[in-house]
Write an enzyme that holds these catalytic residues in place. Structure first.
Site, PDB file in Angstrom:
ATOM      1  CD  GLU A  90      -2.444  -6.218   0.638  1.00  0.00           C
ATOM      2  OE1 GLU A  90      -1.485  -5.501   0.926  1.00  0.00           O
ATOM      3  OE2 GLU A  90      -3.450  -5.791   0.040  1.00  0.00           O
ATOM      4  CG  HIS A 123      -6.687   4.488  -8.390  1.00  0.00           C
ATOM      5  ND1 HIS A 123      -5.908   5.235  -7.551  1.00  0.00           N
ATOM      6  CD2 HIS A 123      -6.771   3.254  -7.817  1.00  0.00           C
ATOM      7  CE1 HIS A 123      -5.520   4.494  -6.514  1.00  0.00           C
ATOM      8  NE2 HIS A 123      -6.032   3.294  -6.662  1.00  0.00           N
ATOM      9  CG  HIS A 124     -12.862   5.824  -7.308  1.00  0.00           C
ATOM     10  ND1 HIS A 124     -14.072   5.335  -7.753  1.00  0.00           N
ATOM     11  CD2 HIS A 124     -12.657   6.999  -7.962  1.00  0.00           C
ATOM     12  CE1 HIS A 124     -14.577   6.191  -8.650  1.00  0.00           C
ATOM     13  NE2 HIS A 124     -13.738   7.198  -8.794  1.00  0.00           N
ATOM     14  CD  GLU A 168      -5.530  -2.192  -0.751  1.00  0.00           C
ATOM     15  OE1 GLU A 168      -6.287  -1.372  -1.270  1.00  0.00           O
ATOM     16  OE2 GLU A 168      -4.457  -2.541  -1.252  1.00  0.00           O
ATOM     17  CD  GLU A 220       0.413  -3.520  -3.208  1.00  0.00           C
ATOM     18  OE1 GLU A 220       0.060  -2.498  -3.820  1.00  0.00           O
ATOM     19  OE2 GLU A 220      -0.229  -3.985  -2.248  1.00  0.00           O
TER      20      GLU A 220
HETATM   21  C1  NOJ Z   1      -2.626  -0.460  -2.652  1.00  0.00           C
HETATM   22  C2  NOJ Z   1      -2.879  -1.097  -3.972  1.00  0.00           C
HETATM   23  O1  NOJ Z   1      -2.719  -2.489  -3.902  1.00  0.00           O
HETATM   24  C3  NOJ Z   1      -1.937  -0.484  -4.972  1.00  0.00           C
HETATM   25  O2  NOJ Z   1      -2.053  -1.130  -6.217  1.00  0.00           O
HETATM   26  C4  NOJ Z   1      -2.210   0.988  -5.079  1.00  0.00           C
HETATM   27  O3  NOJ Z   1      -1.262   1.568  -5.930  1.00  0.00           O
HETATM   28  C5  NOJ Z   1      -2.131   1.664  -3.711  1.00  0.00           C
HETATM   29  N1  NOJ Z   1      -2.898   0.944  -2.748  1.00  0.00           N
HETATM   30  C6  NOJ Z   1      -2.629   3.099  -3.762  1.00  0.00           C
HETATM   31  O4  NOJ Z   1      -4.009   3.117  -4.003  1.00  0.00           O
HETATM   32 CA    CA Z   2      -2.583  -3.884  -1.698  1.00  0.00          CA
END
Ligand code: NOJ
Ligand code: CA
Length: 681
Positions: free
Chosen positions: A178, A380-381, A461, A485
């Site tokens: 990133e 989501h995990h 990630e 983000e």
């Molecule tokens: C990073 C992710 O890229 C993002 O999309 C997510 O909201 C946060 N981690 C929390 O899991």
């Molecule tokens: Ca990320």
């Protein structure tokens, strides 16, 4: 497919030397003869690559070194070669195109050395019209059983590194993949991730990457001597690069080559070097569009953890499901529903519970509500990098989701590079890289485990993409670069050129869950210094076509779409699964345009975007079906649009066109255009 004996495309050239020291060169060319690979055994096994008569890769070492035993290096000679030709077409269950042509010539070179053990290594080369791949194949043999790779000697050498331009992100950094892209001459690169894309002085574009990264460490690039880009495998915490046993095969080392930038975008090389689908019927893998309880957390309107601003509540989820159903989205992502987010969640990996919800989230109620409206909950995990904690709960967690009709899970591995936490067999905590062999296996394990529950995985990630979506089509998307983000909180946010570089770098590897579609850019104020998308509104729409993913998020808050339904219409109309995709214009870091035809439909879509410079793009519409008429529904920057202070100026216009027409698109600074070509006859 047919095996054939040596013929003209494979020549053995023997120099006039005594037999024992005789250096051999074997060559293989691409089907169109433009790319030629020379493999030679002078001193050290090595190869070079010629494209249109130009040396793209000059003589570069091949080899592998092992701990405590002989490796494959100096002294190995070419012993024998076999060749093969392939010309076939296969299909992607979902993708940027349906039919993929795999046409290549193969050369399998066996190297030997006079010693009586560990004396046989193979390197398999494939020459395609869009580049080459090669991999090591190490057979079982005396003296080689368990092996630990301590060095991969592969090089990619350039004779004109100083005059070539590269677009690259650093490897072995805390922020994984990133980073904003560096644009420098190749000689100024130190350690870089792949896809590593560069342009030679001749204009030839090249991208080094790998395909089918399985049970091996990721390859990064390290320029140890000027012009010599050496393979640099990401190590285990104990310093070993790869732990394996014979027989084994390395991932393919790939070099995509094109006379221009656009050619790189139309390459299928990475997919062609992966194994066919191993999951059988994958009709349960569903491309689609989604919304979610997500952006609110990134702009601090909500929290992942419990409390007043908790985003993941039953009522909020139902509200999103209503919005999704009304506007044709198939899924609602909900982050922060499970126990573990309170406190500093970056360091909460040990306490995440993947089956227990916060009190204000009723998973059964929301999934039933969604089912009644034809909308699925997207799971989501977040692991915060504690992969042992995740692995211990994985089956139970997928089972729970399956029970509630969840068919897609976004995973997350937020932890600094080199800080993935695993507990080894002796109970000792080890810190690993996201792209070392341990994690390469861990990511794939989550995908194959999820497949048992008919669940698709969208990894954040992640390990970089290497085309494994062909083999495991439920690995539906991943992040693996700076996404939207960063515009909420990144320092700096993604610069205007970012999405004009991504297609030529990160996206060459495979789909990206970038999460486009931010309509309200004023949450911190406009201007060039605040956190915000550094784009116009039209460019946010263009991203849906430019940045390929079979799943696309409409990332903004519903109220911001409700405030601009006219522009939102494009997001509602754009498909995420394609019959065909054609890159039609572009220069790395400057601008790019794609035309894509929807799968099982007649409509075409175009997305075009530019960097910080305004420009006019004239695109030929010759991709449209001849003789048909289309209504072009155009969403483009208005005459006053510019990204800094006037990003919202958008013109929506309709015009009838056909394949013999051209269309001129004025793109504002960091602007874009998105077009639906609706077939009308
Ligand atoms: C990073 C992710 O890229 C993002 O999309 C997510 O909201 C946060 N981690 C929390 O899991
Ligand atoms: Ca990320």
């Amino acid at each position: 497919m047919k095996k054939f004996a040596l013929h003209l495309s494979t020549l053995i050239i023997s120099l006039l030397l005594p037999i024992e020291t005789m250096a051999k060169t074997v060559i293989v060319s691409s089907p169109d003869k433009k790319i030629v690979i020379h493999v030679n055994d002078d001193k050290q096994p090595n190869y070079q690559v010629i494209f249109n008569g130009e040396q793209v890769i000059s003589s570069s070492k091949l080899g592998l070194l092992f701990k405590n035993t002989h490796g494959f290096s100096e002294g190995f000679k070419i012993d024998s070669v076999t060749t093969n030709q392939v010309n076939t077409t296969w299909q992607l269950p979902w993708g940027e195109r349906k039919n993929v042509i795999d046409k290549h010539n193969e050369l399998l070179v066996t190297f030997t050395t006079p010693r009586d053990s560990a004396n046989k290594y193979k390197v398999r080369f494939r020459a395609f019209n869009d580049g080459i791949g090669f991999r090591y194949e190490v057979p079982k043999q005396k003296g080689l059983n368990q092996v630990e790779i301590t060095n991969e000697l592969t090089e990619f050498s350039l004779t004109n590194a100083k005059e070539s331009i590269a677009w690259w992100i650093p490897a072995r950094g805390w922020n994984r993949y990133e980073y904003t892209y560096n644009t420098t001459d190749v000689e100024s690169v130190d350690r870089a991730h792949t896809p590593f894309t560069f342009k030679l002085p001749s204009g030839t574009h090249v991208s080094i990457h790998e395909a089918a990264l399985v049970d091996y460490a990721a390859m990064t690039i390290n320029q140890q001597r000027p012009g010599i880009l050496k393979a640099d495998l990401t190590p285990w915490s104990d310093g070993v690069l790869v732990k394996t046993k014979t027989n084994f095969k390395s991932p393919w080392r790939t070099i995509q080559i094109s006379k221009d930038a656009v050619g790189l975008l139309n390459s299928n090389l990475i997919l062609n070097l992966n194994e066919p689908n191993k999951l059988g019927d994958v009709s349960w893998v569903e491309p689609g569009k989604y919304v979610g309880i997500w952006w609110g957390m990134h702009i601090n309107a909500n929290t992942w953890g419990s409390g007043e601003k908790h985003g993941a509540t039953t009522s909020e989820t139902k509200r999103y499901m209503d919005f999704a159903a009304e506007h044709g989205f198939s899924g609602v992502l909900v982050e922060g529903w499970n126990i573990g987010w309170d406190g500093d969640w970056f360091n909460n990996g040990d306490v995440f519970n993947f089956t227990k919800a916060y009190d204000d989230f009723d998973i059964e109620a929301v999934s039933k509500y969604g089912a009644s409206k034809g909308v699925k909950l997207i799971g989501h995990h977040e692991t915060s990098g504690n992969v042992t904690n995740y692995r211990n709960q994985m089956s139970a967690a997928y089972k729970l989701y399956q029970k509630y009709g969840v068919s897609q899970v976004k995973t997350g591995y937020v932890a600094d590079g080199g800080n993935i936490k695993r507990i080894d067999d002796n109970g000792i905590v080890r810190k690993e890289w996201h792209d070392g062999q341990f994690m390469v296996n861990e990511y794939l394990h989550s995908v194959t485990e999820a497949a048992k529950y008919k669940i698709s995985i969208n990894t954040h990630e992640p390990i970089k993409a290497t085309g494994l979506r062909r083999t495991y089509p439920n690995w539906i998307a991943r992040e693996g670069a700076r996404g939207q983000e960063f515009n909420a909180w990144g320092t700096p946010p993604n610069p205007p050129e970012h999405t004009a570089i991504l297609p030529f770098t990160r996206l060459l590897a495979g789909p990206m869950d970038f999460t486009p579609g931010i309509f309200d850019m004023s949450f911190n104020g406009l201007g060039s210094d605040s956190n915000r998308p550094q784009t116009t509104l039209a460019k946010q729409l263009a991203l849906y076509v430019v940045l390929y993913s079979p799943i696309q998020m409409a990332a903004d808050l519903p109220k911001n779409y409700q405030a601009n339904m006219a522009a939102f219409q494009f997001i509602k109309d754009v498909p995420t699964d394609w019959h065909n995709s054609i890159a039609i214009a572009g220069e790395v870091g400057d601008y790019v345009a794609f035309a894509r035809q929807e799968r099982d439909g007649d409509d075409w879509f175009v997305g075009a975007l530019t960097d910080e410079n305004a420009r006019e793009l004239t695109l030929k519409l010759d991709f449209l079906e001849k003789g048909r008429r289309y209504q072009a529904q155009i969403y483009r920057d208005g005459n006053e649009a510019e990204w800094v202070n006037n990003p919202y100026d958008l013109i929506i216009e309709k015009r009838n066109v056909q394949s013999t027409d051209s269309i001129s698109l004025p793109l504002a600074t960091s602007g874009g255009a998105a077009i639906r070509f609706k077939a009308i006859n």
